[in-house]
Design a protein around this motif. Structure first.
Motif, mmCIF file in Angstrom:
data_model
loop_
_atom_site.group_PDB
_atom_site.id
_atom_site.type_symbol
_atom_site.label_atom_id
_atom_site.label_comp_id
_atom_site.label_asym_id
_atom_site.label_seq_id
_atom_site.Cartn_x
_atom_site.Cartn_y
_atom_site.Cartn_z
ATOM 1 N N ASP A 130 45.008 42.064 30.962
ATOM 2 C CA ASP A 130 44.949 41.324 30.019
ATOM 3 C C ASP A 130 44.088 42.092 28.797
ATOM 4 O O ASP A 130 44.502 41.837 27.580
ATOM 5 N N ASP A 178 46.024 35.212 37.385
ATOM 6 C CA ASP A 178 44.610 35.428 37.716
ATOM 7 C C ASP A 178 44.572 33.962 38.555
ATOM 8 O O ASP A 178 43.184 33.649 38.479
ATOM 9 N N GLY A 222 49.264 34.421 33.028
ATOM 10 C CA GLY A 222 47.855 34.727 32.964
ATOM 11 C C GLY A 222 47.847 35.483 34.246
ATOM 12 O O GLY A 222 46.485 36.290 34.066
#
Length: 129
Positions: free
Chosen positions: A110, A70, A68
Protein backbone atom coordinates in the motif's frame (compact mmCIF):
# COMPACT_ATOMS: atom_id res chain seq x y z
CA UNK A 1 -17.97 -30.75 17.56
CA UNK A 2 -15.29 -28.08 17.84
CA UNK A 3 -11.62 -28.63 18.44
CA UNK A 4 -9.20 -26.17 19.94
CA UNK A 5 -6.01 -25.81 17.96
CA UNK A 6 -3.34 -24.41 20.31
CA UNK A 7 -0.84 -23.58 17.58
CA UNK A 8 -2.09 -23.20 14.01
CA UNK A 9 1.47 -23.23 12.66
CA UNK A 10 1.88 -26.88 13.68
CA UNK A 11 -0.97 -27.74 11.28
CA UNK A 12 0.21 -25.66 8.35
CA UNK A 13 2.59 -26.06 5.46
CA UNK A 14 4.08 -23.92 2.74
CA UNK A 15 1.37 -22.93 0.28
CA UNK A 16 3.47 -20.69 -1.96
CA UNK A 17 6.77 -18.85 -2.25
CA UNK A 18 6.98 -15.85 -4.57
CA UNK A 19 10.29 -14.14 -5.24
CA UNK A 20 11.36 -10.87 -6.85
CA UNK A 21 8.56 -8.70 -5.42
CA UNK A 22 9.53 -5.02 -5.61
CA UNK A 23 8.47 -3.37 -2.35
CA UNK A 24 9.24 0.14 -3.65
CA UNK A 25 6.20 -0.07 -5.95
CA UNK A 26 2.58 0.21 -4.81
CA UNK A 27 1.00 -2.89 -6.35
CA UNK A 28 -0.79 -6.17 -5.72
CA UNK A 29 1.01 -9.46 -6.37
CA UNK A 30 -0.74 -12.82 -6.70
CA UNK A 31 0.60 -15.30 -4.15
CA UNK A 32 -1.74 -18.31 -4.29
CA UNK A 33 -4.96 -19.47 -5.96
CA UNK A 34 -7.18 -21.63 -3.77
CA UNK A 35 -7.83 -24.95 -5.59
CA UNK A 36 -11.32 -25.71 -6.88
CA UNK A 37 -13.46 -27.45 -4.26
CA UNK A 38 -11.24 -26.37 -1.34
CA UNK A 39 -10.95 -23.56 1.20
CA UNK A 40 -7.69 -22.10 2.48
CA UNK A 41 -6.77 -20.94 5.98
CA UNK A 42 -3.63 -18.78 6.01
CA UNK A 43 -1.68 -19.10 9.26
CA UNK A 44 1.26 -16.78 8.51
CA UNK A 45 3.55 -15.26 5.93
CA UNK A 46 7.28 -14.59 6.04
CA UNK A 47 8.62 -11.62 4.09
CA UNK A 48 12.38 -11.80 3.53
CA UNK A 49 14.54 -9.14 1.87
CA UNK A 50 16.58 -10.66 -0.97
CA UNK A 51 18.08 -7.48 -2.43
CA UNK A 52 18.36 -4.09 -0.74
CA UNK A 53 20.05 -0.77 -1.23
CA UNK A 54 19.49 2.41 0.80
CA UNK A 55 16.14 1.63 2.46
CA UNK A 56 15.27 4.85 4.31
CA UNK A 57 11.49 4.54 4.74
CA UNK A 58 9.69 1.24 5.34
CA UNK A 59 7.02 -0.22 3.09
CA UNK A 60 3.51 -1.06 4.30
CA UNK A 61 1.87 -4.28 3.15
CA UNK A 62 -0.99 -6.66 3.86
CA UNK A 63 -2.29 -9.96 2.49
CA UNK A 64 -5.83 -10.76 1.48
CA UNK A 65 -8.48 -11.52 -1.07
CA UNK A 66 -10.65 -8.40 -1.16
CA UNK A 67 -9.49 -5.12 -2.67
CA UNK A 68 -6.99 -3.58 -0.30
CA UNK A 69 -5.35 -6.99 0.24
CA UNK A 70 -5.50 -6.92 4.04
CA UNK A 71 -8.49 -9.06 5.06
CA UNK A 72 -6.30 -12.09 5.92
CA UNK A 73 -3.10 -10.53 7.27
CA UNK A 74 -3.61 -6.92 8.28
CA UNK A 75 -1.63 -4.02 6.86
CA UNK A 76 1.66 -3.56 8.73
CA UNK A 77 4.66 -1.25 8.50
CA UNK A 78 7.76 -3.31 7.79
CA UNK A 79 10.22 -1.18 9.76
CA UNK A 80 12.53 -4.10 10.54
CA UNK A 81 13.19 -4.88 6.88
CA UNK A 82 16.27 -2.74 6.25
CA UNK A 83 18.85 -5.14 4.77
CA UNK A 84 19.31 -8.42 2.90
CA UNK A 85 18.13 -11.51 4.81
CA UNK A 86 16.10 -9.53 7.33
CA UNK A 87 12.69 -11.17 7.71
CA UNK A 88 9.28 -10.25 9.08
CA UNK A 89 6.54 -12.68 10.15
CA UNK A 90 2.94 -11.65 9.54
CA UNK A 91 0.25 -13.44 11.56
CA UNK A 92 -3.53 -13.16 11.40
CA UNK A 93 -5.54 -11.17 13.92
CA UNK A 94 -8.35 -12.75 15.92
CA UNK A 95 -10.71 -12.82 12.92
CA UNK A 96 -9.69 -13.03 9.28
CA UNK A 97 -10.98 -14.14 5.89
CA UNK A 98 -10.80 -17.75 4.76
CA UNK A 99 -10.11 -18.22 1.06
CA UNK A 100 -12.81 -20.00 -0.93
CA UNK A 101 -12.33 -22.08 -4.07
CA UNK A 102 -10.64 -20.15 -6.88
CA UNK A 103 -9.98 -17.06 -4.72
CA UNK A 104 -6.64 -15.42 -5.42
CA UNK A 105 -4.68 -14.53 -2.28
CA UNK A 106 -2.56 -11.43 -2.91
CA UNK A 107 0.12 -9.34 -1.26
CA UNK A 108 -0.73 -5.65 -1.41
CA UNK A 109 2.02 -3.06 -1.03
CA UNK A 110 0.00 0.00 0.00
CA UNK A 111 2.97 2.31 0.63
CA UNK A 112 6.18 1.59 -1.21
CA UNK A 113 9.52 1.72 0.56
CA UNK A 114 11.77 4.68 -0.10
CA UNK A 115 14.83 2.81 -1.33
CA UNK A 116 17.09 2.41 -4.31
CA UNK A 117 16.28 -1.33 -4.25
CA UNK A 118 14.03 -3.50 -2.09
CA UNK A 119 13.22 -6.91 -3.51
CA UNK A 120 11.59 -9.52 -1.30
CA UNK A 121 10.47 -13.12 -1.19
CA UNK A 122 7.10 -13.94 0.40
CA UNK A 123 6.43 -17.42 1.81
CA UNK A 124 2.75 -18.08 2.52
CA UNK A 125 1.83 -20.76 5.08
CA UNK A 126 -1.53 -22.34 5.80
CA UNK A 127 -3.70 -25.36 5.14
CA UNK A 128 -6.57 -26.48 2.92
CA UNK A 129 -9.96 -27.69 4.09
Amino acid sequence: MSHLIPNLDSYSGLLARVTGIDFTIVAATNLYTVPTGRKCVVTSAIIRVTSANTISVAAQAGIGIAAGEDDILALVTLTELTAVDKAFRMSPTITFAVGSADNIIKLGVDIGAVATTMLCEVSLFGYLI
